[in-house]
Each structure stands twice: as C-alpha cells, then as structure tokens.
Design an enzyme around this catalytic site. Structure first.
Site, PDB file in Angstrom:
ATOM      1  N   LYS A 125      -5.379  -5.739  10.842  1.00 22.85           N
ATOM      2  CA  LYS A 125      -4.068  -5.119  10.575  1.00 22.85           C
ATOM      3  C   LYS A 125      -2.995  -5.527  11.581  1.00 22.85           C
ATOM      4  CE  LYS A 125      -4.634  -0.532  12.774  1.00 22.85           C
ATOM      5  NZ  LYS A 125      -6.047  -0.353  13.080  1.00 22.85           N
TER       6      LYS A 125
ATOM      7  N   THR B  10      -7.134   4.088  -1.412  1.00 21.26           N
ATOM      8  CA  THR B  10      -6.821   2.665  -1.244  1.00 21.26           C
ATOM      9  C   THR B  10      -7.914   1.735  -1.759  1.00 21.26           C
ATOM     10  OG1 THR B  10      -5.371   3.111   0.604  1.00 21.26           O
ATOM     11  CG2 THR B  10      -6.304   0.903   0.492  1.00 21.26           C
TER      12      THR B  10
ATOM     13  N   ASP C 196       0.826  -1.208   0.000  1.00 17.43           N
ATOM     14  CA  ASP C 196       0.000   0.000   0.000  1.00 17.43           C
ATOM     15  C   ASP C 196       0.864   1.264   0.000  1.00 17.43           C
ATOM     16  OD1 ASP C 196      -1.941   2.006   0.565  1.00 17.43           O
ATOM     17  OD2 ASP C 196      -3.189   0.514   1.557  1.00 17.43           O
TER      18      ASP C 196
ATOM     19  N   HIS D  47       1.779   8.208   5.734  1.00 16.88           N
ATOM     20  CA  HIS D  47       0.783   9.115   6.317  1.00 16.88           C
ATOM     21  C   HIS D  47       1.334   9.818   7.555  1.00 16.88           C
ATOM     22  CE1 HIS D  47      -2.872   8.651   3.992  1.00 16.88           C
ATOM     23  NE2 HIS D  47      -2.670   7.343   3.930  1.00 16.88           N
TER      24      HIS D  47
ATOM     25  N   ASP E 123      -1.253   0.585  -4.855  1.00 16.86           N
ATOM     26  CA  ASP E 123      -2.531   1.181  -5.231  1.00 16.86           C
ATOM     27  C   ASP E 123      -2.402   2.650  -5.614  1.00 16.86           C
ATOM     28  OD1 ASP E 123      -1.738   1.680  -2.632  1.00 16.86           O
ATOM     29  OD2 ASP E 123      -3.700   1.375  -1.723  1.00 16.86           O
TER      30      ASP E 123
END
Length: 829
Positions: free
Chosen positions: A249, A163, A125, A287, A330
């Site tokens: 996760k 995403t 990702d 992020h 992505d």
C-alpha cells in the site's frame, strides 16, 4: 585574438548532477552543492523537484536527462518512453484529454500494432455512488468520463459489502457463496484454517474458487497484468496472471499508473491485453473520517487526479480512444458512531461464542473444529429475536436470509447471521472501540453501500446512462470486450448488452425441457374419498361445468391471464398439465400435487369482497385423477399446515365465479402463521399495487430449496423432506407482479417497457422475523415482503421456470427486466 571572459554560471538549466569542478566560476549544480552552500538559486526547482514530481513544468521542458527523476520532460522522452503524462500538453502545447471534446462515435482509434482494444479495470476502493452525485464538479476527470462514456446510476455490491468479497466477485462473476471468499475474516472447518487479509493463509489457493478474469484471458491466449487485485497474487488453479504485483500500500498511486502505462508500451509480443489497477482511496479516508467530511473530498480529488494522469498518459500514446476502461468501486461507505452499537452482552449473561463483529456479523462456536457442527445456532437466533421493543439488527439462520443475498450455500458462512440497521454495528461487548468514522459491510440494498460504475472507450456507447445492475454481471461484460468465452458464473450473460456499442454475445432463448400434458375434464369421482365438503354448492354439475372451457374460451383466458407468455418448465421429466379457468391459469404438477405456478391479471377495479358462504368450501378438481390430487384429509386439524390458495377465491366478480378457485388444484400447503402474511398480501397489498399501477399480472407458486443452494431441488431431494403428510412443504413462495411502466396502460395493452416487482417469501411457521405474532398485519406485512424482494432471475433459478417467453422485445431487454431488483430501503437522514 582576445579570449571572451567566461561568464559565471547562474542557472542549473541543463546542468543538473554535473561533475563539480573547482575551475568553474559561479554557482554549482552537483549533488553536493547544498553541503557547500554553492547551489544556483534554481537548483531546487530544476534538479530536486523533478525527482519528486510526476509532471512537467515550463521550466522542465527540454531538460537535460537527470538521474532518478520520476518521469522525464527531455526532448527525447517520447522516444525513450519515459515522459511525464502531461509532457505534450505542457511542453508541446497540445490540448489535454480533460479539455478535449468527447470522442466522436467513429471507428476505434487505435495506433498501429493494436488490433484489439486493451481493457483496463480500475477500482477506486469504497467510492460510493453518492459521492459522484454530490461532488461531481470537484472531480473533473471522473465527471468527464461519466459525461462522455456509459455510467450506471450505481452498481450494486454483493453481500457482505466488503473489499475482498466484492473485488473477487467482480473478477469471477460469482456470488461469495460460490467463490468462497465470504468475508475478510473466515473460518473453514474442512481446512481447519482461518483466513484474514493480513495472514499468509490468504495466499493459500484452497480459499479461492472460480476462474478470475485474468485466467480466462490467459487460458484463451491473451496476456493479463494486475497492479493489485485481491486474488491476483495467489496461485489459483496452479497459475498467476502473466504479470502481477505483490500488494504494497505504500506505493504511490502515480507510480501504479506509470507502471500500467509502461506495460502498454511493451512490444506487441509481450504487451498485456487486460490490466487491473487498484487504489485504496476514498476507502482509507472514509474509514478514518466518515463519508461526509472535508477529508473525503480531498481523497476524491486525489483519486480524480489519478484517473486524469491515466487518461493523459493514454492520450500521449494515442490510446485514449483505443483502450476500453471500466472505472468502478467495490462498495460504498456508511457513517458510524460509538453511540450506535448493539452489544451481545445485553442479550446473553455469558457471551460464550465467537463473533465476527461489525456491520455484517456472524456467530459460531469458539471451540472449533470440535463444536462446529453441534453449536446451538437455532438457540442463539431465538435468543436474539424479538427481545426488545426496538432492536437495531435481525438475527437469521443463514438458510432463512433473504434469497436476494445468495449467502447460505457455503460451509464457511456461519449459521448465525445478523442483518444490522443502517449506521449501526453489532459487537460482543464494551471492549469494542473501532466505532468512529465510517465502515461498510451492510445489506447491499442500502444506498450508502452502492458503488460507482463508469465505462469509456470504443466498445461502449457514448453519453449513456443506464439503470443500476449487480457487480456479478461485470465479468461477462469484460469477457465480451476481450472476445472471450466466460467460465460458468452467476451473471446473466447478455443483460448488459445495452452498454456495448456492438455486443459480442447474443443470448438465445431458454428451451423448455418438459411440455405440458393434458388433464381432460372428467366425471366427479365416485365415491369421493377426498374428505372435502362444500355445503354452499347446490348445483355441483353446473359449477364443475365452468371448468370445461372450449378452445375459444381457453384462448381468451390465455390472452387475459398470460399476457407475456406461459412460464416454461426448464426442469427435466416434470409431469404437469395446464388448467384453464376464466380468471386464472395454473400448471398443476402431478409430481408435487400442487401448481408449479398460477397466473392471473387484476385491474385497478377488481373487487376483493370475501363471499361469506365460501369461507369453508373446497371440492376436488374433476380434471385431476384422484390419485394425483391433494385431498382435504391431508390437512388434519392438529397439523400446523393448512390449505392456502394460490389464486385468491375472493378475486371474483360473481358468486359462481368464486367456485372456480375453491378446488383442490388451487391449494398449496401453508403454515397457519404464514397464511396471515399471504392473505393480507393478496387481499390488501396486491389490490393496492394494482390501483397504483393500473393493473397487475400476478404469477405465484411454491419453491423447494431444502439444500439452500439457490437452485430448485430435484424431486428426489424434495421427497426426502416430506414427513407425516404426502404433500411436500415448500420452503418459500414466490410472487412476481408485472405491470406497464407507462401507467396509463394496463398489463394487457402495454406497448413499452414493463415494470416488475418480485418477492421470494420464506415459508415459516411463525412471524418472529417481524416480531408480529400479536401485531395486526398492516403494521408488518409490507415491510416483511420488501425485505424479501428478489430478481425475477432468482425466482427462475429457484423454480426451474422461464418467465416472459412471449415478449416480442429483444432478449437482452428481457434479461434487463429479469435482473432488476426492486429496492424499498429509505436512506437514513
């Protein structure tokens, strides 16, 4: 005889978790030894670390079986199929996958029981393409995959670059407007539901359209296993993948890889053919810390180790040259700052609407479903347009967004969309605080949003770099690798054949649905009721006779003006004829009373002087019956519509020649504001590009997409939108500029690959998109057309035309040309 004295135990090797005995001398290795402070000195290394480690060490090799280890290094682990992935390297002295040379291009190297190569789709990702450009030496496993296999400079995400949106596009080959997952947060007025990643409504199959690859596989007799992928835990169309995992996760990346390897160890009858694997890095770190940080390098190295673990595990099973692996992302990641926020509170006294904030904002009524349809979207866009000398976003109604985004045709896409500048965000007010670190969602042309694409395995070419492509193409590619028939999708099947060693699918050329009729040369209609006049023509007969080309002249005109073949009409029941002039050819439609297309070639030296006498001169084309012709009286001075030319009359080499273009079959209806852009484009920019590229072939024409679905409207739909004039007004105009990639050659003598620039220009009454109602054209036209760049394929879908039908090259090469998107965005420093 005498007994040997019992030697006191000093090591835990082969003794982990043994039963404690008071009789034993020396140190202990049972699980309570720490409480008694009686453990051997190597207890921690020998008995505890293996329960926390995913790899072997010399100390662990040949260990006695221990309960609760993550993976084993015991002598029987290969038989028991639970070895650590580096067991053979550490304990048996074999070379690692990383140290091996690239595989030779021999036949597929699959062990018994693997008739077809399995396919693993692995997503990291937020892995932006620039990370690999800048730091490839810090990622040895990914770098090896890049060196040995096929990789693209980058893969283009779809808009918005989020995403869920992109993962589901990769899985279906559909644009978000087609599959319905148009963002991470959505409102659907028909369902009267909100979608968000964290809510249980995301599991409702009503949100998820299209056919994901795991269904395509299972519907055609294969098995599919997903270790996380957006949509894979939803009961889409009534079913799930053969094996799937609910998203969690907290599961370590190593555990995910180990599980995928275990699936590959299953007996043939149960073993999947297709696998997905997903990890959250480097997105999570991007992020938090932004795309340029020491932390991002650590996250990339962690992602690299995860790939290394997968490849070593495949090698241990002798599957490293049997499995086809696609490693992709992505989207990318962009740096943000709390100093770069546009607040809606600065544009409205009262921010009385709902806003999805961030890099890809949308605005709708806050009172839904009640006010959903009556909300004044036009008023909001107007209020956000040209308000300040420098705005860091542009507001669009969804139907006016650049067509390359394919982001309009879904009720879930709110009507008001803001296209935000790089590194900026648009938000409601000062309460917004999520503005540190990094984010994504921006225009998919921005370099920071570009994703990686690497592929390795017997199905792919080796040591191969390919030009960038869009992620809608990956679904067809995966179907080819698995020998499946794809479900209908937005990709162009065959456009990635150059990645494959033995392409499974051979595209076939489009078949023309409507052939041209003939429009014979005839006498000037009498009386002429067209309302057209041209005082500068003194020899009308001679001027008209120039339109009466014999067959040889027509052939010469075609060689010059249609070097790559005539655009074919794929619309049914289209009535049109070809009109040949010396310097251009057009396909005049009797249905819409204007050309479907016009084609001409200009050279580096083409003169573009405007003859003064012709500025107000137009006459009927004698080849078109009056009833099927536009007339000058269609254009009343009080209308906002004026006649524009597809082929510019000023591209002439003689006074007489200009009259070939000053005819009613060469005019199209244009808003007066739009002609400023169109005329500057043709008189200044096209000659400039022709000089830069040693000539250009130009094909242009109208587009009708009133229902903004990205596909040409039927004539019935067009007729519904004709008002106060019998001429339908196009929603857009297209221009396709083709030249030779080798700039020593003109478009006519080009032997090698072609280069294309195409545009889909919204046909709007004003130039507020560029805040240019008073600015000179040289300050804004080029930037505006570049925003509306497009693929030739987009033009084909919107016109029902098929371009390049005369090219002699293999069709997959032409499809590469048609799916190429020119990009003009400059990276932010």
């Amino acid at each position: 005889g005498l007994k040997e004295p019992v030697q006191p135990q000093v090591s835990c090797r082969y003794r982990c978790n043994e039963t404690f005995s008071r009789m034993a001398s020396g140190c202990s290795c049972d699980d309570k030894c720490t409480e008694r402070q009686a453990c051997c000195s190597d207890y921690e290394d020998t008995c505890v670390l293996p329960t926390q480690s995913w790899s072997c060490s010399k100390l662990r090799c040949g260990e006695k079986r221990i309960a609760n280890v993550l993976c084993s290094c015991s002598e029987d682990c290969l038989e028991k199929k639970d070895c650590c992935t580096d067991y053979k390297t550490i304990c048996k002295g074999e070379t690692s996958w990383l140290k091996d040379k690239c595989a030779s291009s021999g036949a597929t190297q699959c062990p018994a029981g693997f008739e077809q190569s399995p396919l693993i789709l692995f997503s990291m990702d937020g892995f932006r393409a620039g990370y690999l450009e800048n730091w490839d030496s810090l990622m040895p496993n990914i770098n090896k995959l890049k060196t040995c296999g096929t990789h693209a400079k980058y893969m283009r995400a779809v808009y918005p670059t989020k995403t869920f949106v992109n993962h589901y596009t990769i899985a279906t080959g559909l644009y978000p407007e087609s599959h319905g997952i148009i963002d991470n947060n959505i409102y659907d007025v028909n369902l009267n539901l909100n979608f968000s990643l964290s809510s249980s409504t995301a599991r409702n199959p009503a949100w998820w359209g299209g056919q994901p690859i795991w269904h395509t596989a299972t519907y055609q007799g294969l098995k599919a296993a997903t270790y996380f992928w957006p949509g894979s835990e939803v009961k889409i169309n009534g079913s799930y993948p053969t094996i799937f995992k609910n998203y969690d996760k907290s599961i370590p990346f190593e555990a995910r890889v180990t599980e995928v390897l275990k699936w590959l160890d299953l007996p043939k009858a149960k073993r999947p053919d297709f696998f997905t694997l997903y990890i959250e890095e480097p997105d999570t770190t991007g992020h938090k810390y932004g795309p340029v940080s020491g932390e991002i390098i650590k996250a990339l190295q962690m992602a690299d180790r995860t790939l290394g673990m997968l490849m070593e595990g495949l090698k241990q099973r002798n599957l490293h040259n049997c499995v086809n692996l696609i490693l992709l992302a992505d989207h990318g990641m962009e740096e943000i700052s709390c100093d770069r926020l546009e607040y809606m509170a600065n544009y409205f006294d009262n921010v009385d609407f709902f806003m999805y904030e961030g890099p890809a904002p949308r605005i709708r009524s806050k009172n839904v479903p009640k006010d959903f349809y009556t909300f004044d979207s036009e008023g909001i866009v107007k209020n956000l347009t040209c308000r300040k000398p420098k705005q860091y976003f542009k507001a669009y109604l969804s139907k006016d967004l650049p067509k390359r985004l394919h982001y309009a045709n879904n009720i879930r896409i709110d009507k008001v969309n803001l296209m935000v500048d790089q590194q900026w965000m648009a938000v409601r007010d000062k309460k917004f605080t999520r503005c540190k670190g990094g984010t994504h969602g921006y225009d998919n042309e921005f370099k920071s949003m570009q994703a990686i694409f690497l592929a390795h395995g017997p199905g792919f070419n080796e040591k191969n770099e390919v030009t960038s492509f869009e992620n809608i193409e990956v679904y067809n590619l995966m179907c080819d690798l698995l020998k499946l028939k794809p479900a209908p999708n937005d990709g162009t099947h065959g456009s990635l054949n150059h990645l494959l060693k033995n392409p499974f699918y051979t595209p076939s050329p489009a078949k023309e649905q409507s052939s041209p009729l003939s429009c014979p040369f005839g006498p000037v209609p009498s009386p002429d009721v067209s309302g057209c006049k041209c005082s500068s023509i003194t020899e009308l007969e001679k001027v008209n006779q120039r339109l009466n080309l014999n067959n040889q002249a027509k052939t010469e005109s075609e060689a010059h003006n249609l070097p790559y073949g005539r655009p074919q009409v794929l619309q049914n029941h289209s009535k049109y004829c070809l009109l040949h002039q010396a310097k251009y050819i057009s396909a005049y439609s009797q249905d819409i009373l204007m050309p479907l297309w016009s084609s001409y070639t200009i050279y580096r030296s083409t003169s573009t002087s405007v003859p003064p006498s012709a500025s107000d001169c137009l006459r009927l084309d004698v080849r078109i019956p009056a009833a099927q012709s536009q007339t000058c009286s269609n254009y009343q001075p009080d209308l906002t519509i004026t006649p524009g030319f597809l082929y510019p009359p000023n591209f002439n080499s003689s006074n007489f020649e200009q009259y070939d273009a000053l005819i009613t079959s060469n005019i199209v209806p244009m808003f007066k504001g739009f002609t400023r852009l169109w005329n500057y484009f043709h008189t200044t920019l096209i000659p400039k590009y022709a000089r830069e590229r040693d000539g250009l072939n130009v094909i242009s024409g109208p587009i009708f997409d009133y229902n903004y679905d990205g596909h040409f409207d039927s004539y019935d739909t067009i007729k519904q939108h004709v008002s106060n004039t019998k001429i339908p007004i196009p929603t857009h105009y297209f221009v396709v500029l083709t030249s030779c990639e080798n700039q020593i050659n003109t478009p006519l003598n080009c032997l090698g690959p072609l280069k294309v620039l195409s545009f889909i220009l919204p046909h709007r009454p004003d130039n507020s998109e560029s805040c240019a109602d008073t600015s000179p054209e040289n300050l804004w036209v080029e930037e505006r057309i570049q925003i509306h760049t497009a693929r030739v394929r987009d033009v084909e879908l919107l016109t029902g035309l098929n371009f390049y039908s005369g090219l002699k090259q293999p069709l997959p090469e032409t499809l590469q040309l048609k799916t190429f998107l020119p990009i003009f965005v400059n990276p932010v420093n």
